[in-house]
Design a protein around this motif. Structure first.
Motif, PDB file in Angstrom:
ATOM      1  N   ALA A  14       1.077  -1.328  -0.077  1.00 23.17           N
ATOM      2  CA  ALA A  14       0.022  -0.011  -0.001  1.00 23.17           C
ATOM      3  C   ALA A  14       0.983   1.210   0.089  1.00 23.17           C
ATOM      4  CB  ALA A  14      -0.957  -0.023   1.219  1.00 23.17           C
ATOM      5  N   GLY A  15       0.579   2.366  -0.941  1.00 22.85           N
ATOM      6  CA  GLY A  15       1.371   3.394  -1.211  1.00 22.85           C
ATOM      7  C   GLY A  15       2.331   3.329  -1.982  1.00 22.85           C
ATOM      8  N   GLY A  16       2.375   2.219  -2.513  1.00 20.06           N
ATOM      9  CA  GLY A  16       3.323   2.014  -3.915  1.00 20.06           C
ATOM     10  C   GLY A  16       2.903   2.346  -5.142  1.00 20.06           C
ATOM     11  N   SER A  17       3.687   2.145  -5.944  1.00 18.23           N
ATOM     12  CA  SER A  17       3.328   2.665  -7.462  1.00 18.23           C
ATOM     13  C   SER A  17       3.442   1.205  -8.367  1.00 18.23           C
ATOM     14  CB  SER A  17       4.147   3.833  -7.970  1.00 18.23           C
ATOM     15  OG  SER A  17       3.893   4.771  -7.134  1.00 18.23           O
ATOM     16  N   LEU A  18       2.968   1.250  -9.403  1.00 13.02           N
ATOM     17  CA  LEU A  18       3.230   0.378 -10.566  1.00 13.02           C
ATOM     18  C   LEU A  18       2.680   1.212 -11.667  1.00 13.02           C
ATOM     19  CD1 LEU A  18       1.640  -2.938  -9.458  1.00 13.02           C
ATOM     20  CD2 LEU A  18       3.778  -2.526  -9.915  1.00 13.02           C
ATOM     21  N   ARG A  19       3.289   0.500 -13.074  1.00 11.17           N
ATOM     22  CA  ARG A  19       3.046   1.014 -14.239  1.00 11.17           C
ATOM     23  C   ARG A  19       2.609   0.001 -15.211  1.00 11.17           C
ATOM     24  NH1 ARG A  19       6.312   4.295 -19.188  1.00 11.17           N
ATOM     25  NH2 ARG A  19       7.030   2.048 -19.377  1.00 11.17           N
ATOM     26  N   LEU A  20       1.405  -0.013 -15.423  1.00 11.46           N
ATOM     27  CA  LEU A  20       0.764  -1.054 -16.609  1.00 11.46           C
ATOM     28  C   LEU A  20       0.952  -0.670 -17.788  1.00 11.46           C
ATOM     29  CD1 LEU A  20      -2.418  -1.893 -14.738  1.00 11.46           C
ATOM     30  CD2 LEU A  20      -0.190  -2.971 -14.425  1.00 11.46           C
ATOM     31  N   SER A  21       1.339  -1.439 -18.894  1.00  7.22           N
ATOM     32  CA  SER A  21       1.442  -1.080 -20.114  1.00  7.22           C
ATOM     33  C   SER A  21       0.481  -2.246 -20.963  1.00  7.22           C
ATOM     34  CB  SER A  21       2.873  -1.497 -20.715  1.00  7.22           C
ATOM     35  OG  SER A  21       3.770  -1.164 -20.110  1.00  7.22           O
ATOM     36  N   SER A  63     -12.629   6.947  -8.383  1.00  2.00           N
ATOM     37  CA  SER A  63     -11.733   6.147  -7.579  1.00  2.00           C
ATOM     38  C   SER A  63     -10.292   6.267  -7.801  1.00  2.00           C
ATOM     39  CB  SER A  63     -12.290   5.021  -7.644  1.00  2.00           C
ATOM     40  OG  SER A  63     -12.431   4.356  -9.219  1.00  2.00           O
ATOM     41  N   VAL A  64      -9.949   6.477  -9.034  1.00  2.00           N
ATOM     42  CA  VAL A  64      -8.749   6.790  -9.229  1.00  2.00           C
ATOM     43  C   VAL A  64      -8.045   8.305  -9.639  1.00  2.00           C
ATOM     44  CG1 VAL A  64      -8.469   4.298 -10.116  1.00  2.00           C
ATOM     45  CG2 VAL A  64      -8.776   6.214 -11.693  1.00  2.00           C
ATOM     46  N   LYS A  65      -8.810   9.131  -9.871  1.00  2.00           N
ATOM     47  CA  LYS A  65      -8.529  10.366 -10.110  1.00  2.00           C
ATOM     48  C   LYS A  65      -7.546  10.905  -9.202  1.00  2.00           C
ATOM     49  CE  LYS A  65     -11.914  12.873 -11.884  1.00  2.00           C
ATOM     50  NZ  LYS A  65     -13.216  13.248 -11.989  1.00  2.00           N
ATOM     51  N   GLY A  66      -6.539  11.554  -9.528  1.00  2.00           N
ATOM     52  CA  GLY A  66      -5.349  12.111  -9.032  1.00  2.00           C
ATOM     53  C   GLY A  66      -4.264  11.186  -8.394  1.00  2.00           C
ATOM     54  N   ARG A  67      -4.612  10.100  -8.569  1.00  2.00           N
ATOM     55  CA  ARG A  67      -3.600   8.806  -8.356  1.00  2.00           C
ATOM     56  C   ARG A  67      -3.100   8.129  -9.485  1.00  2.00           C
ATOM     57  NH1 ARG A  67      -5.127   4.351  -5.446  1.00  2.00           N
ATOM     58  NH2 ARG A  67      -7.234   4.443  -6.137  1.00  2.00           N
ATOM     59  N   MET A  83       0.250   4.294 -11.977  1.00  3.24           N
ATOM     60  CA  MET A  83      -0.713   4.025 -10.717  1.00  3.24           C
ATOM     61  C   MET A  83       0.412   4.217  -9.363  1.00  3.24           C
ATOM     62  SD  MET A  83      -2.883   0.824 -11.567  1.00  3.24           S
ATOM     63  CE  MET A  83      -1.558  -0.339 -11.347  1.00  3.24           C
ATOM     64  N   HIS A  84      -0.105   5.519  -8.823  1.00  2.26           N
ATOM     65  CA  HIS A  84       0.439   5.820  -7.662  1.00  2.26           C
ATOM     66  C   HIS A  84      -0.584   5.607  -6.288  1.00  2.26           C
ATOM     67  CE1 HIS A  84       4.019   7.314  -9.487  1.00  2.26           C
ATOM     68  NE2 HIS A  84       3.214   8.164 -10.374  1.00  2.26           N
ATOM     69  N   SER A  85       0.056   5.618  -5.132  1.00  2.63           N
ATOM     70  CA  SER A  85      -0.702   5.802  -3.773  1.00  2.63           C
ATOM     71  C   SER A  85      -1.678   4.647  -3.879  1.00  2.63           C
ATOM     72  CB  SER A  85      -1.174   7.083  -3.651  1.00  2.63           C
ATOM     73  OG  SER A  85      -0.373   8.182  -3.897  1.00  2.63           O
ATOM     74  N   LEU A  86      -1.031   3.396  -4.244  1.00  4.84           N
ATOM     75  CA  LEU A  86      -1.908   2.374  -4.436  1.00  4.84           C
ATOM     76  C   LEU A  86      -2.597   1.750  -3.023  1.00  4.84           C
ATOM     77  CD1 LEU A  86      -0.108   0.347  -7.074  1.00  4.84           C
ATOM     78  CD2 LEU A  86      -2.427   1.246  -7.410  1.00  4.84           C
ATOM     79  N   LYS A  87      -3.753   1.238  -3.070  1.00  2.00           N
ATOM     80  CA  LYS A  87      -4.601   0.867  -1.775  1.00  2.00           C
ATOM     81  C   LYS A  87      -4.841  -0.707  -1.901  1.00  2.00           C
ATOM     82  CE  LYS A  87      -6.600   5.637  -1.857  1.00  2.00           C
ATOM     83  NZ  LYS A  87      -8.126   6.227  -1.758  1.00  2.00           N
ATOM     84  N   PRO A  88      -5.195  -1.333  -0.821  1.00  7.47           N
ATOM     85  CA  PRO A  88      -5.738  -2.709  -1.134  1.00  7.47           C
ATOM     86  C   PRO A  88      -6.884  -2.795  -1.737  1.00  7.47           C
ATOM     87  CG  PRO A  88      -4.927  -2.157   1.164  1.00  7.47           C
ATOM     88  CD  PRO A  88      -4.735  -0.769   0.481  1.00  7.47           C
ATOM     89  N   GLU A  89      -7.706  -1.787  -1.904  1.00  5.15           N
ATOM     90  CA  GLU A  89      -8.907  -1.882  -2.678  1.00  5.15           C
ATOM     91  C   GLU A  89      -8.524  -1.706  -4.136  1.00  5.15           C
ATOM     92  OE1 GLU A  89      -8.327   0.315   0.005  1.00  5.15           O
ATOM     93  OE2 GLU A  89      -9.222   2.104  -0.224  1.00  5.15           O
ATOM     94  N   ASP A  90      -7.467  -1.611  -4.533  1.00  7.22           N
ATOM     95  CA  ASP A  90      -7.009  -1.491  -5.878  1.00  7.22           C
ATOM     96  C   ASP A  90      -6.645  -2.772  -6.519  1.00  7.22           C
ATOM     97  OD1 ASP A  90      -5.424   1.718  -5.354  1.00  7.22           O
ATOM     98  OD2 ASP A  90      -7.301   1.652  -6.257  1.00  7.22           O
ATOM     99  N   SER A 123      -0.813  -5.131  -1.075  1.00  4.00           N
ATOM    100  CA  SER A 123      -0.732  -5.499   0.227  1.00  4.00           C
ATOM    101  C   SER A 123      -0.975  -4.609   1.240  1.00  4.00           C
ATOM    102  CB  SER A 123       0.347  -6.513   0.499  1.00  4.00           C
ATOM    103  OG  SER A 123       1.580  -5.681   0.619  1.00  4.00           O
ATOM    104  N   SER A 124      -1.673  -4.824   2.393  1.00  3.47           N
ATOM    105  CA  SER A 124      -1.747  -3.686   3.595  1.00  3.47           C
ATOM    106  C   SER A 124      -0.488  -3.617   4.336  1.00  3.47           C
ATOM    107  CB  SER A 124      -3.062  -3.712   4.213  1.00  3.47           C
ATOM    108  OG  SER A 124      -3.211  -5.147   4.800  1.00  3.47           O
TER     109      SER A 124
END
Length: 124
Positions: A14-21, A63-67, A83-90, A123-124
């Motif tokens: 949680a709080g991490g980032s990923l980039r999808l392609s 739900s994702v605006k700003g992140r 994707m930044h500031s990822l949450k478990p609900e993502d 993960s939380s």
């Protein structure tokens, strides 16, 4: 027929980032309207973001605006979702989709080609 292949998913805290392609083949990429959706177990597939052919028109779900940030590189036939500031609900399977329409639909029915999905687990 356009083929779409997602990549970049994985496990992140949680709080991490990923980039999808999303790599596309079999069509004229610059003429495609593109979108990212996601689906969690037991839930409907939901729209996250859309991007027009020229990237001028962009939509984000609340739900994702700003992140999350959507982008595309027409020279590389690839779309991205940063994707930044990822949450478990993502946590979900993330899908890219394409349409030959100039209209950026926010519904599943607006897209006629889909990737196989990439799993994102936060993960939380």
């Amino acid at each position: 027929q356009v083929q779409l292949v997602e990549s970049g998913g994985g496990l992140v805290q949680a709080g991490g980032s990923l980039r999808l392609s999303c790599a596309a083949s079999g069509g004229t990429f610059s003429k495609l309207t593109l979108a990212w959706f996601r689906q969690s177990p037991g839930k409907d597939r939901e729209i996250l973001s859309t991007i027009s052919q020229s990237a001028v028109d962009i939509y984000y779900a609340d739900s994702v605006k700003g992140r999350f940030t959507i982008s595309r590189d027409n020279a590389k036939n690839t779309m991205y979702l940063q994707m930044h500031s990822l949450k478990p609900e993502d946590t979900a399977t993330y899908y890219c989709a394409s349409s030959s329409s100039r209209y950026s639909s926010t519904t599943l029915a607006g897209y006629d080609n889909w990737g196989q999905g990439t799993q994102v687990t936060v993960s939380s």
